[in-house]
Design a protein around this motif. Structure first.
Motif, PDB file in Angstrom:
ATOM      1  N   GLY A   1      -6.755  17.755   6.064  1.00 12.42           N
ATOM      2  CA  GLY A   1      -6.470  19.114   5.624  1.00 12.42           C
ATOM      3  C   GLY A   1      -7.445  20.129   6.188  1.00 12.42           C
ATOM      4  N   SER A   2      -7.202  21.399   5.849  1.00  9.49           N
ATOM      5  CA  SER A   2      -8.123  22.455   6.277  1.00  9.49           C
ATOM      6  C   SER A   2      -9.414  22.403   5.466  1.00  9.49           C
ATOM      7  N   HIS A   3      -9.334  21.910   4.209  1.00  6.75           N
ATOM      8  CA  HIS A   3     -10.517  21.674   3.379  1.00  6.75           C
ATOM      9  C   HIS A   3     -10.534  20.206   2.990  1.00  6.75           C
ATOM     10  N   ASN A   4     -11.642  19.512   3.299  1.00  7.86           N
ATOM     11  CA  ASN A   4     -11.780  18.085   2.986  1.00  7.86           C
ATOM     12  C   ASN A   4     -13.129  17.865   2.293  1.00  7.86           C
ATOM     13  N   SER A   5     -13.297  18.496   1.124  1.00  8.51           N
ATOM     14  CA  SER A   5     -14.611  18.556   0.472  1.00  8.51           C
ATOM     15  C   SER A   5     -15.142  17.180   0.108  1.00  8.51           C
ATOM     16  N   LEU A   6     -14.260  16.262  -0.265  1.00 11.74           N
ATOM     17  CA  LEU A   6     -14.715  14.955  -0.725  1.00 11.74           C
ATOM     18  C   LEU A   6     -15.147  14.050   0.421  1.00 11.74           C
ATOM     19  N   SER A   7     -14.748  14.396   1.637  1.00 15.38           N
ATOM     20  CA  SER A   7     -14.978  13.509   2.774  1.00 15.38           C
ATOM     21  C   SER A   7     -16.452  13.223   3.004  1.00 15.38           C
TER      22      SER A   7
ATOM     23  N   VAL B   1       0.851  -1.181   0.000  1.00 14.34           N
ATOM     24  CA  VAL B   1       0.000   0.000   0.000  1.00 14.34           C
ATOM     25  C   VAL B   1       0.889   1.234   0.000  1.00 14.34           C
ATOM     26  N   TRP B   2       0.567   2.205  -0.848  1.00 10.78           N
ATOM     27  CA  TRP B   2       1.239   3.503  -0.806  1.00 10.78           C
ATOM     28  C   TRP B   2       0.410   4.453   0.018  1.00 10.78           C
ATOM     29  N   LEU B   3       1.020   5.114   0.991  1.00  5.29           N
ATOM     30  CA  LEU B   3       0.334   6.092   1.831  1.00  5.29           C
ATOM     31  C   LEU B   3       1.054   7.421   1.716  1.00  5.29           C
ATOM     32  N   LEU B   4       0.396   8.413   1.087  1.00  5.05           N
ATOM     33  CA  LEU B   4       0.921   9.769   1.046  1.00  5.05           C
ATOM     34  C   LEU B   4       0.364  10.503   2.241  1.00  5.05           C
ATOM     35  N   ASP B   5       1.252  10.957   3.127  1.00  4.58           N
ATOM     36  CA  ASP B   5       0.839  11.409   4.446  1.00  4.58           C
ATOM     37  C   ASP B   5       1.524  12.725   4.788  1.00  4.58           C
ATOM     38  N   GLN B   6       0.735  13.669   5.339  1.00  4.19           N
ATOM     39  CA  GLN B   6       1.308  14.895   5.862  1.00  4.19           C
ATOM     40  C   GLN B   6       1.426  14.829   7.384  1.00  4.19           C
ATOM     41  N   LYS B   7       0.743  13.853   7.983  1.00  2.00           N
ATOM     42  CA  LYS B   7       0.783  13.703   9.434  1.00  2.00           C
ATOM     43  C   LYS B   7       0.978  12.222   9.733  1.00  2.00           C
ATOM     44  N   ASN B   8       0.520  11.759  10.896  1.00  2.00           N
ATOM     45  CA  ASN B   8       0.740  10.367  11.263  1.00  2.00           C
ATOM     46  C   ASN B   8      -0.569   9.601  11.193  1.00  2.00           C
ATOM     47  N   ALA B   9      -0.849   8.971  10.036  1.00  2.00           N
ATOM     48  CA  ALA B   9      -2.111   8.258   9.843  1.00  2.00           C
ATOM     49  C   ALA B   9      -1.892   6.776   9.596  1.00  2.00           C
ATOM     50  N   ALA B  10      -0.673   6.278   9.806  1.00  2.00           N
ATOM     51  CA  ALA B  10      -0.344   4.903   9.439  1.00  2.00           C
ATOM     52  C   ALA B  10      -0.645   3.843  10.498  1.00  2.00           C
ATOM     53  N   PRO B  11      -0.728   4.149  11.826  1.00  2.72           N
ATOM     54  CA  PRO B  11      -0.797   3.073  12.827  1.00  2.72           C
ATOM     55  C   PRO B  11      -1.914   2.066  12.622  1.00  2.72           C
TER      56      PRO B  11
ATOM     57  N   GLU C   1       5.283   2.842  -8.387  1.00  2.00           N
ATOM     58  CA  GLU C   1       5.170   1.563  -9.074  1.00  2.00           C
ATOM     59  C   GLU C   1       3.808   0.956  -8.777  1.00  2.00           C
ATOM     60  N   GLN C   2       3.494  -0.122  -9.488  1.00  2.00           N
ATOM     61  CA  GLN C   2       2.175  -0.756  -9.324  1.00  2.00           C
ATOM     62  C   GLN C   2       1.951  -1.151  -7.867  1.00  2.00           C
ATOM     63  N   THR C   3       0.786  -0.806  -7.350  1.00  2.00           N
ATOM     64  CA  THR C   3       0.450  -1.093  -5.959  1.00  2.00           C
ATOM     65  C   THR C   3      -0.996  -1.549  -5.889  1.00  2.00           C
ATOM     66  N   ASP C   4      -1.372  -2.190  -4.792  1.00  2.00           N
ATOM     67  CA  ASP C   4      -2.736  -2.699  -4.654  1.00  2.00           C
ATOM     68  C   ASP C   4      -3.722  -1.624  -4.228  1.00  2.00           C
ATOM     69  N   MET C   5      -3.233  -0.605  -3.540  1.00  2.00           N
ATOM     70  CA  MET C   5      -4.105   0.517  -3.211  1.00  2.00           C
ATOM     71  C   MET C   5      -3.249   1.743  -2.911  1.00  2.00           C
ATOM     72  N   LEU C   6      -3.871   2.902  -3.065  1.00  2.00           N
ATOM     73  CA  LEU C   6      -3.207   4.179  -2.807  1.00  2.00           C
ATOM     74  C   LEU C   6      -4.031   4.923  -1.779  1.00  2.00           C
ATOM     75  N   ILE C   7      -3.393   5.386  -0.707  1.00  2.00           N
ATOM     76  CA  ILE C   7      -4.098   6.097   0.364  1.00  2.00           C
ATOM     77  C   ILE C   7      -3.512   7.493   0.474  1.00  2.00           C
ATOM     78  N   VAL C   8      -4.389   8.491   0.470  1.00  2.00           N
ATOM     79  CA  VAL C   8      -3.969   9.884   0.555  1.00  2.00           C
ATOM     80  C   VAL C   8      -4.437  10.437   1.896  1.00  2.00           C
ATOM     81  N   ALA C   9      -3.491  10.851   2.730  1.00  2.00           N
ATOM     82  CA  ALA C   9      -3.811  11.471   4.011  1.00  2.00           C
ATOM     83  C   ALA C   9      -3.465  12.947   3.910  1.00  2.00           C
ATOM     84  N   GLY C  10      -4.486  13.785   3.793  1.00  2.00           N
ATOM     85  CA  GLY C  10      -4.265  15.217   3.609  1.00  2.00           C
ATOM     86  C   GLY C  10      -5.580  15.911   3.356  1.00  2.00           C
ATOM     87  N   GLY C  11      -5.544  17.012   2.598  1.00  2.00           N
ATOM     88  CA  GLY C  11      -6.751  17.761   2.280  1.00  2.00           C
ATOM     89  C   GLY C  11      -7.000  17.825   0.788  1.00  2.00           C
TER      90      GLY C  11
END
Length: 387
Positions: free
Chosen positions: A126-132, A47-57, A85-95
């Motif tokens: 993030g400060s704006h999380n419109s899709l949430s 899994v790829w996790l793009l993170d600006q804070k600590n969301a992995a635990p 590279e090819q991954t099974d899922m992509l996780i975005v932690a941010g806004g």
């Protein structure tokens, strides 16, 4: 002993992240125990996790092999998508900004057709999380909201989302999940922070002060658009049975001697000249589970006849929800549109709440291009709204 000391030093130096992680894990454990619900993943699941804070635990606790990639500056997520590279899922932690960079970088890839099938998770930090609100159960408690969003990824249910491709004459395309916004309300929204000292009156004040500088704040533009296309039925993916050998040989010979001549029907563009206080081009991702006949984007054009009082009242509503529009607005559904702006003084756009210089652009709908993880509870709520 040295390891224990090292752990305590790390916790002390990163006490904010440690506190959030501890709260998230505590709430997550309580939630799982209360629901008697368990999801297991093989430890080799990448899994790829793009993170600006600590969301992995929580993801680590689920047995995922998480590649944690932290973004440190604006535009970095786009570059990282080129290297992924090819991954099974992509996780975005941010806004909104991080998410918009990720999908733009992803869909600019030469092999985006295969990568766009990768399911994406969104953890709102993030400060704006419109899709949430389209994917997760909303909560005023930030820790509960983040934990709920993370657990919805572990449930594994996804919904398809439309994407807007926004392209100028010279620039590379930018991609959006929410939409594009241009006009007076957008311009005022970008100044609201300046009036922080007015507390709850800052939104009213920002709109009122803007009318003192200039009124009416009318924007002139023209829009060309193509009618929506019929949405094909949702059929289960079934591999068609392969024809027999003789049929395949005969078909190839026929195509060789009498190659088919493609007939392309010219696109029919309708055009309107507009005078408006604000124009927006939106996806219909606010309710992704709604059954629709057409695949379409939505062009909303606010009238230019607001009074100052109306401008302030409507501006407050748009400050709370940038996708809101009034009953008086002109609404056009289209599969693509061209927004033609004056060469000078066009100002700025907001694309998924990120600011861009305004210019003439073509906006095309990419229907159900990406798949995002969505909580089952939120899906049921959205289905109830449809009924």
């Amino acid at each position: 002993m040295a390891r224990v000391v090292k752990v305590f030093v790390t916790l002390r130096n990163h006490w904010k992240k440690s506190t959030v992680a501890a709260c998230a894990l505590s709430y997550g454990g309580h939630w799982l125990y209360g629901k008697h619900w368990c999801v297991t993943f093989p430890s080799e699941l990448p899994v790829w996790l793009l993170d600006q804070k600590n969301a992995a635990p929580i993801l680590h606790l689920a047995g995922m092999e998480v590649t944690l990639v932290k973004t440190d500056y604006e535009g970095q997520a786009k570059k990282l998508m080129e290297l992924m590279e090819q991954t099974d899922m992509l996780i975005v932690a941010g806004g909104d900004g991080t998410l918009q960079e990720v999908i733009t970088g992803l869909l600019r890839r030469a092999d985006h057709e295969s990568f766009s099938k990768t399911p994406i998770g969104f953890i709102p930090l993030g400060s704006h999380n419109s899709l949430s609100e389209s994917l997760h159960i909303l909560s005023d408690n930030q820790v509960k909201h983040i934990t709920s969003a993370t657990l919805s990824i572990l449930q594994g249910e996804t919904v398809p989302l439309d994407v807007l491709q926004i392209k100028g004459e010279k620039e590379q395309p930018v991609f959006a999940l929410i939409g594009l916004r241009w006009g007076a309300f957008r311009d005022v929204a970008s100044t609201i922070k300046k009036y922080w000292y007015l507390g709850p009156l800052k939104i009213k004040a920002a709109h009122w002060f803007s009318t003192l500088r200039e009124w009416p704040q009318v924007h002139e533009a023209s829009v060309s658009y193509i009618a929506p296309t019929l949405r094909p039925p949702d059929l289960p993916e079934q591999k068609p049975q392969r024809p027999n050998l003789m049929y395949r040989i005969a078909r190839r010979l026929k195509n060789y001697w009498y190659p088919p001549i493609p007939v392309e029907e010219p696109e029919r563009w309708d055009e309107r000249t507009l005078s408006t206080l604000e124009l927006s081009i939106q996806t219909q991702n606010k309710n992704p589970v709604q059954t629709r006949i057409d695949d379409s984007l939505l062009v909303c054009v606010e009238p230019d006849s607001f009074t100052v009082g109306d401008f302030i009242t409507v501006g407050e509503k748009k400050a709370a929800d940038s996708t809101a529009f009034t009953r008086q607005s002109l609404k056009l559904e289209a599969s693509a549109c061209r927004l033609n702006l004056p060469e000078e003084g066009a100002g700025f756009y907001n694309i998924d709440n990120e600011e861009y210089e305004a210019m003439s652009v073509e906006v095309r709908l990419l229907p159900r291009k990406l798949h995002f993880f969505c909580s089952a509870e939120r899906r049921e709520q959205l289905l109830t709204q449809v009924l």
